[in-house]
Design a protein around this motif. Structure first.
Motif, PDB file in Angstrom:
ATOM      1  N   LEU A 328     -16.171 -12.046 -12.932  1.00 14.69           N
ATOM      2  CA  LEU A 328     -16.130 -10.627 -12.653  1.00 14.69           C
ATOM      3  C   LEU A 328     -15.944  -9.898 -14.074  1.00 14.69           C
ATOM      4  O   LEU A 328     -16.614  -8.532 -14.184  1.00 14.69           O
ATOM      5  N   LEU A 329     -15.174 -10.273 -15.176  1.00 16.85           N
ATOM      6  CA  LEU A 329     -14.721  -9.664 -16.343  1.00 16.85           C
ATOM      7  C   LEU A 329     -16.122  -9.089 -16.896  1.00 16.85           C
ATOM      8  O   LEU A 329     -15.874  -7.977 -17.492  1.00 16.85           O
ATOM      9  N   PRO A 330     -17.245  -9.807 -17.325  1.00 20.22           N
ATOM     10  CA  PRO A 330     -18.207  -9.400 -18.134  1.00 20.22           C
ATOM     11  C   PRO A 330     -18.893  -8.011 -17.443  1.00 20.22           C
ATOM     12  O   PRO A 330     -19.666  -7.300 -18.023  1.00 20.22           O
ATOM     13  N   LEU A 331     -18.664  -7.938 -16.066  1.00 20.63           N
ATOM     14  CA  LEU A 331     -19.374  -6.937 -15.189  1.00 20.63           C
ATOM     15  C   LEU A 331     -18.564  -5.573 -15.203  1.00 20.63           C
ATOM     16  O   LEU A 331     -18.888  -4.416 -14.929  1.00 20.63           O
ATOM     17  N   GLY A 332     -17.326  -5.480 -15.964  1.00 22.73           N
ATOM     18  CA  GLY A 332     -16.681  -4.294 -16.257  1.00 22.73           C
ATOM     19  C   GLY A 332     -15.937  -4.003 -14.735  1.00 22.73           C
ATOM     20  O   GLY A 332     -15.334  -2.697 -14.851  1.00 22.73           O
ATOM     21  N   LEU A 333     -15.600  -4.792 -14.029  1.00 16.33           N
ATOM     22  CA  LEU A 333     -14.901  -4.277 -12.656  1.00 16.33           C
ATOM     23  C   LEU A 333     -13.609  -4.415 -12.847  1.00 16.33           C
ATOM     24  O   LEU A 333     -12.911  -5.313 -13.670  1.00 16.33           O
ATOM     25  N   ALA A 334     -12.599  -3.524 -12.646  1.00 14.06           N
ATOM     26  CA  ALA A 334     -11.191  -3.571 -12.553  1.00 14.06           C
ATOM     27  C   ALA A 334     -10.769  -4.792 -11.713  1.00 14.06           C
ATOM     28  O   ALA A 334     -11.264  -4.750 -10.351  1.00 14.06           O
ATOM     29  N   ILE A 335      -9.720  -5.447 -11.864  1.00 15.95           N
ATOM     30  CA  ILE A 335      -9.366  -6.653 -11.205  1.00 15.95           C
ATOM     31  C   ILE A 335      -7.924  -6.930 -11.038  1.00 15.95           C
ATOM     32  O   ILE A 335      -7.196  -6.758 -11.932  1.00 15.95           O
ATOM     33  N   ARG A 336      -7.653  -6.852  -9.660  1.00 10.63           N
ATOM     34  CA  ARG A 336      -6.293  -6.862  -9.416  1.00 10.63           C
ATOM     35  C   ARG A 336      -6.034  -8.054  -8.452  1.00 10.63           C
ATOM     36  O   ARG A 336      -6.850  -8.710  -7.980  1.00 10.63           O
ATOM     37  N   ASP A 400     -12.446 -13.996 -23.617  1.00 11.72           N
ATOM     38  CA  ASP A 400     -13.430 -14.320 -24.097  1.00 11.72           C
ATOM     39  C   ASP A 400     -14.615 -13.624 -23.219  1.00 11.72           C
ATOM     40  O   ASP A 400     -15.869 -13.540 -23.609  1.00 11.72           O
ATOM     41  N   ARG A 401     -14.369 -13.413 -21.985  1.00 12.15           N
ATOM     42  CA  ARG A 401     -15.390 -12.903 -20.937  1.00 12.15           C
ATOM     43  C   ARG A 401     -15.342 -11.416 -21.012  1.00 12.15           C
ATOM     44  O   ARG A 401     -16.308 -10.826 -20.397  1.00 12.15           O
ATOM     45  N   ILE A 402     -14.659 -10.768 -21.683  1.00 14.33           N
ATOM     46  CA  ILE A 402     -14.338  -9.270 -21.482  1.00 14.33           C
ATOM     47  C   ILE A 402     -15.415  -8.722 -22.321  1.00 14.33           C
ATOM     48  O   ILE A 402     -15.668  -8.883 -23.691  1.00 14.33           O
ATOM     49  N   ALA A 403     -16.572  -8.230 -21.532  1.00 19.53           N
ATOM     50  CA  ALA A 403     -17.769  -7.557 -22.401  1.00 19.53           C
ATOM     51  C   ALA A 403     -17.411  -6.345 -23.301  1.00 19.53           C
ATOM     52  O   ALA A 403     -17.863  -6.219 -24.325  1.00 19.53           O
ATOM     53  N   ASP A 404     -16.602  -5.426 -22.496  1.00 15.38           N
ATOM     54  CA  ASP A 404     -16.453  -4.291 -23.469  1.00 15.38           C
ATOM     55  C   ASP A 404     -15.403  -4.424 -24.565  1.00 15.38           C
ATOM     56  O   ASP A 404     -14.356  -4.801 -24.384  1.00 15.38           O
ATOM     57  N   PRO A 405     -15.652  -4.051 -26.018  1.00 17.32           N
ATOM     58  CA  PRO A 405     -15.053  -4.424 -27.150  1.00 17.32           C
ATOM     59  C   PRO A 405     -13.426  -3.587 -26.898  1.00 17.32           C
ATOM     60  O   PRO A 405     -12.532  -4.130 -27.473  1.00 17.32           O
ATOM     61  N   ILE A 406     -13.570  -2.451 -26.418  1.00 17.06           N
ATOM     62  CA  ILE A 406     -12.389  -1.586 -26.258  1.00 17.06           C
ATOM     63  C   ILE A 406     -11.423  -2.262 -25.354  1.00 17.06           C
ATOM     64  O   ILE A 406     -10.201  -2.362 -25.574  1.00 17.06           O
ATOM     65  N   ILE A 407     -12.070  -2.479 -24.086  1.00 20.27           N
ATOM     66  CA  ILE A 407     -11.222  -3.196 -23.252  1.00 20.27           C
ATOM     67  C   ILE A 407     -10.600  -4.609 -23.591  1.00 20.27           C
ATOM     68  O   ILE A 407      -9.433  -4.880 -23.460  1.00 20.27           O
ATOM     69  N   ARG A 408     -11.113  -5.287 -24.250  1.00 19.33           N
ATOM     70  CA  ARG A 408     -10.914  -6.587 -24.969  1.00 19.33           C
ATOM     71  C   ARG A 408      -9.818  -6.362 -25.892  1.00 19.33           C
ATOM     72  O   ARG A 408      -8.973  -7.202 -26.126  1.00 19.33           O
ATOM     73  N   ASP A 410      -7.639  -3.944 -26.103  1.00 17.72           N
ATOM     74  CA  ASP A 410      -6.455  -3.568 -25.182  1.00 17.72           C
ATOM     75  C   ASP A 410      -5.927  -4.868 -24.677  1.00 17.72           C
ATOM     76  O   ASP A 410      -4.399  -5.006 -24.704  1.00 17.72           O
ATOM     77  N   ALA A 411      -6.663  -5.792 -24.279  1.00 15.43           N
ATOM     78  CA  ALA A 411      -6.205  -7.175 -23.713  1.00 15.43           C
ATOM     79  C   ALA A 411      -5.369  -7.791 -24.826  1.00 15.43           C
ATOM     80  O   ALA A 411      -4.343  -8.531 -24.687  1.00 15.43           O
ATOM     81  N   ILE A 412      -6.074  -7.828 -25.926  1.00 10.91           N
ATOM     82  CA  ILE A 412      -5.460  -8.563 -27.165  1.00 10.91           C
ATOM     83  C   ILE A 412      -4.293  -8.117 -27.551  1.00 10.91           C
ATOM     84  O   ILE A 412      -3.093  -8.648 -27.648  1.00 10.91           O
ATOM     85  N   ARG A 413      -4.172  -6.605 -27.132  1.00  8.77           N
ATOM     86  CA  ARG A 413      -2.739  -6.166 -27.624  1.00  8.77           C
ATOM     87  C   ARG A 413      -1.729  -6.416 -26.703  1.00  8.77           C
ATOM     88  O   ARG A 413      -0.529  -6.605 -27.024  1.00  8.77           O
ATOM     89  N   ARG A 414      -2.131  -6.333 -25.410  1.00  6.21           N
ATOM     90  CA  ARG A 414      -1.322  -6.696 -24.472  1.00  6.21           C
ATOM     91  C   ARG A 414      -0.611  -8.028 -24.469  1.00  6.21           C
ATOM     92  O   ARG A 414       0.471  -8.421 -24.355  1.00  6.21           O
ATOM     93  N   HIS A 444     -20.311 -13.571 -29.761  1.00  2.00           N
ATOM     94  CA  HIS A 444     -19.489 -12.904 -28.916  1.00  2.00           C
ATOM     95  C   HIS A 444     -19.413 -11.432 -29.072  1.00  2.00           C
ATOM     96  O   HIS A 444     -19.338 -10.640 -28.121  1.00  2.00           O
ATOM     97  N   GLU A 445     -19.965 -10.695 -30.239  1.00  3.06           N
ATOM     98  CA  GLU A 445     -19.999  -9.403 -30.392  1.00  3.06           C
ATOM     99  C   GLU A 445     -21.204  -8.887 -29.674  1.00  3.06           C
ATOM    100  O   GLU A 445     -21.014  -7.695 -29.053  1.00  3.06           O
ATOM    101  N   VAL A 446     -22.348  -9.580 -29.792  1.00  9.71           N
ATOM    102  CA  VAL A 446     -23.589  -9.036 -29.025  1.00  9.71           C
ATOM    103  C   VAL A 446     -23.348  -9.267 -27.380  1.00  9.71           C
ATOM    104  O   VAL A 446     -23.680  -8.450 -26.679  1.00  9.71           O
ATOM    105  N   ALA A 447     -22.670 -10.314 -27.038  1.00 13.36           N
ATOM    106  CA  ALA A 447     -22.573 -10.530 -25.777  1.00 13.36           C
ATOM    107  C   ALA A 447     -21.629  -9.307 -25.279  1.00 13.36           C
ATOM    108  O   ALA A 447     -21.691  -8.769 -23.950  1.00 13.36           O
ATOM    109  N   GLY A 448     -20.711  -8.999 -25.888  1.00 12.05           N
ATOM    110  CA  GLY A 448     -19.894  -7.684 -25.301  1.00 12.05           C
ATOM    111  C   GLY A 448     -20.742  -6.463 -25.429  1.00 12.05           C
ATOM    112  O   GLY A 448     -20.205  -5.644 -24.491  1.00 12.05           O
ATOM    113  N   LEU A 449     -21.736  -6.414 -25.886  1.00  8.84           N
ATOM    114  CA  LEU A 449     -22.505  -5.148 -26.030  1.00  8.84           C
ATOM    115  C   LEU A 449     -23.716  -5.115 -24.896  1.00  8.84           C
ATOM    116  O   LEU A 449     -23.974  -4.286 -24.323  1.00  8.84           O
ATOM    117  N   MET A 450     -24.275  -6.412 -24.737  1.00  7.64           N
ATOM    118  CA  MET A 450     -25.536  -6.589 -23.932  1.00  7.64           C
ATOM    119  C   MET A 450     -25.293  -6.150 -22.467  1.00  7.64           C
ATOM    120  O   MET A 450     -24.243  -6.690 -21.963  1.00  7.64           O
TER     121      MET A 450
END
Length: 619
Positions: A328-336, A400-408, A410-414, A444-450
């Motif tokens: 689900l992560l590459p699709l940009g869905l919020a997951i809880r 590694d599966r997070i597509a959006d570089p901004i969200i990724r 933030d996840a690295i920061r956490r 990885h960079e391209v996968a995050g944008l495509m």
């Protein structure tokens, strides 16, 4: 009897495109004379999806999807044109007549055979429901599990008689053949070569329905084991009307509630899903005896923005959740994530604690990353460097599966704050842990944008030629950059064909469908296999012979278009990322701007130039 074309026009006239699309796009809002919302066909944060009530037309300026209300249903429900018309008619309460021959109503190969399979499933359902009413063990089991008569009726729970030929004989008496019974998955072929026998025997049955509410398969739960190795649950095998990777149990009932709430509750198993619906959680669906697939993820992406996972609290449940999160992560869905005790699952929790306790749990659902970090920390000492490294290793597949570089970022920061290590060190560790494989050759960079996207005609042609022609595979190995293939399934099969050519391994559809021929970390998913069958089993051969200058020219032209299309997609997505980052006030976008302008310059140069054919294909 009327012409199908006339009926199609009638359905379009009576279908309000804004109301229908609004069921799938909760963000759709009036904007002047039209309506605007987030596109259901690609990931975006700024609405670019437009619906015109005056023209009865939709168009997305982000991914160029567009068409009328029938085209929309075709695409979002993954059905063909005629089924889209029928589905719309059913939704509008329009009776479906018999059609005259001709025009759009020309019979299609396989339709009559598929219709027979649907009829067989309805016949089986009638038998199973009648047997449930007669069988004391089946009724007693349902009562013990809290499945009341209303739930039994609504979900069509039945009982398959404990006989080898009860359904087979009934179906034969109605004129169905053994070939149809086996194709439907309701009977299994006898090893003795003397016909077939019932697949479901002595089991509680759960009908599996598609989005049009048609029964396409069954799940069966054993009531009394006769052998120790007898499985508790069995499911229908895949068939011409049933692809496990494209179906979620109870989605036909849950779809509207999911769209309205923009949230899906995802569990594992028929009884969990039914229990959730019984207690009022009508946005619940379940995976069907198989791992989560990319296609499942896209189905959910079309109808919601958040997914809450409710899986068993045991180790198997935890692993299942991690696999789903990675999908689900590459699709940009919020997951809880909602957690239960080791002995609990959604069904037992609801029946012991009640719906209010479940609502409280849902309100306290953890962010997926918090959940997995805390789970990893229970097994590793964060005061120790080895323990911190182990937690990073545990989190790496998710990040590694997070597509959006901004969200990724933030996840690295956490993650950095959680283990008490600076971000630069964490990033270095993640880069070291990233394992290259043929399934992940896109940078990885391209996968995050495509964006996830449907295959183009050129991508399908390249995949078919890669599988059909050894000369093409050799040429692709030296000239094709696989990042240009933006559809992940087409890219996988092209890479696999080229890899097998270099290894001297057989490259044909039969060999590619043989799962035993793959290395463990490079096996195709169910969605990959379905994609291969769909595009290869009836593929036309390359029209130009080996060594022909025409072959060379056509292929170079395709390479040129793929390269330019890839760069244009990258630039468009990068522009969107920059806008979103600036909208959110994120600093440090200078590198993105430099990359954007450099890419644009390179693209203009490519458009001005042309690939020049050479003798590579003739060698």
């Amino acid at each position: 009897m009327i012409d199908f074309g006339e009926f199609k026009d009638q359905v379009k006239r009576q279908s309000d495109i804004v109301a229908i699309i609004g069921e799938y796009v909760p963000t759709l809002k009036r904007a002047g004379k039209s309506y605007k919302g987030l596109c259901p066909f690609h990931q975006e944060d700024t609405p670019s999806f437009n619906v015109s009530p005056a023209d009865q037309f939709f168009h997305c300026f982000g991914c160029n999807a567009g068409g009328d209300v029938i085209n929309f249903i075709e695409r979002i429900e993954s059905v063909d044109f005629k089924d889209a018309v029928t589905l719309l008619a059913e939704r509008q309460g329009i009776s479906i007549p018999k059609f005259t021959r001709g025009g759009d109503n020309k019979p299609r190969p396989g339709r009559e055979f598929k219709d027979a399979l649907f009829q067989l499933h309805e016949l089986a359902q009638g038998l199973f429901e009648a047997e449930w009413r007669k069988d004391g063990k089946a009724r007693e089991y349902c009562q013990r599990r809290g499945l009341d008569d209303a739930a039994v009726r609504r979900f069509g729970i039945g009982y398959a008689p404990d006989q080898w030929d009860a359904f087979r004989n009934l179906a034969r008496s109605k004129g169905f053949s053994d070939k149809q019974l086996i194709a439907a998955g309701l009977c299994a072929e006898s090893s003795k070569g003397d016909g077939c026998y019932d697949r479901f025997r002595g089991r509680l049955t759960f009908p599996i329905r598609d989005q049009r509410d048609r029964i396409i398969g069954f799940g069966g739960r054993i009531l009394q084991k006769k052998r120790d190795d007898e499985p508790k649950y069995i499911n229908s095998p895949e068939s011409p009307i049933y692809e496990k990777g494209r179906q979620l149990y109870a989605l036909n009932w849950a779809g509207r509630a999911i769209r309205e709430s923009e949230c899906a509750l995802l569990c594992e198993g028929y009884v969990d899903a039914i229990a959730l619906h019984q207690f009022g959680f009508t946005n619940a669906a379940a995976t069907l005896g198989t791992a989560m697939t990319e296609e499942h993820g896209r189905m959910l992406q079309h109808i919601c923005r958040k997914v809450v996972l409710l899986y068993d609290g045991d180790e198997a449940g935890q692993k299942a959740m991690q696999r789903i999160v990675e999908i689900l992560l590459p699709l940009g869905l919020a997951i809880r994530v909602v957690t239960f005790g080791v002995e609990d699952d959604p069904d037992t929790f609801l029946r012991s604690q009640g719906p209010e306790a479940m609502r409280l749990r849902l309100g306290e659902a953890q962010d997926y990353l918090d959940f997995f970090l805390r789970t990893a920390a229970r097994s590793h000492d964060l005061k120790d460097a080895q323990g911190k490294a182990a937690v990073v290793e545990h989190a790496a597949p998710l990040l590694d599966r997070i597509a959006d570089p901004i969200i990724r970022q933030d996840a690295i920061r956490r993650l950095s704050e959680f283990i008490g290590v600076n971000q630069q060190t964490v990033v270095a560790s993640l880069q070291r842990l990233r394992k290259p494989s043929r399934r992940a050759v896109v940078s990885h960079e391209v996968a995050g944008l495509m964006r996830p996207r449907e295959p183009s005609g050129d991508e399908i042609s390249v995949m078919q030629w890669a599988i059909q022609r050894a000369d093409m595979r050799r040429f692709m190995a030296g000239h094709l950059t696989t990042e240009w293939i933006q559809n992940e399934h087409a890219r996988f099969w092209i890479e696999e064909a080229i890899h097998r050519e270099t290894q001297g391994a057989p490259v044909d559809v039969e060999a590619l469908l043989n799962l035993e021929s793959y290395e463990e970390d490079c096996r195709p998913s169910e969605t990959d296999l379905a994609f291969l069958r769909r595009h290869m089993l009836e593929a036309e051969p390359c029209p130009h012979p080996e060594g022909s200058p025409k072959t060379e020219a056509v292929f170079f032209d395709i390479l040129n278009k793929l390269d330019i299309d890839f760069d244009q997609t990258y630039i468009d997505d990068l522009k969107g990322q920059i806008k979103e980052a600036e909208r959110q006030g994120v600093s440090g976008t200078q590198d993105f701007h430099r990359d954007y302008h450099e890419r644009r310059r390179q693209l203009q140069e490519k458009k001005a130039a042309r690939y020049k054919p050479n003798q590579a294909l003739r060698k």
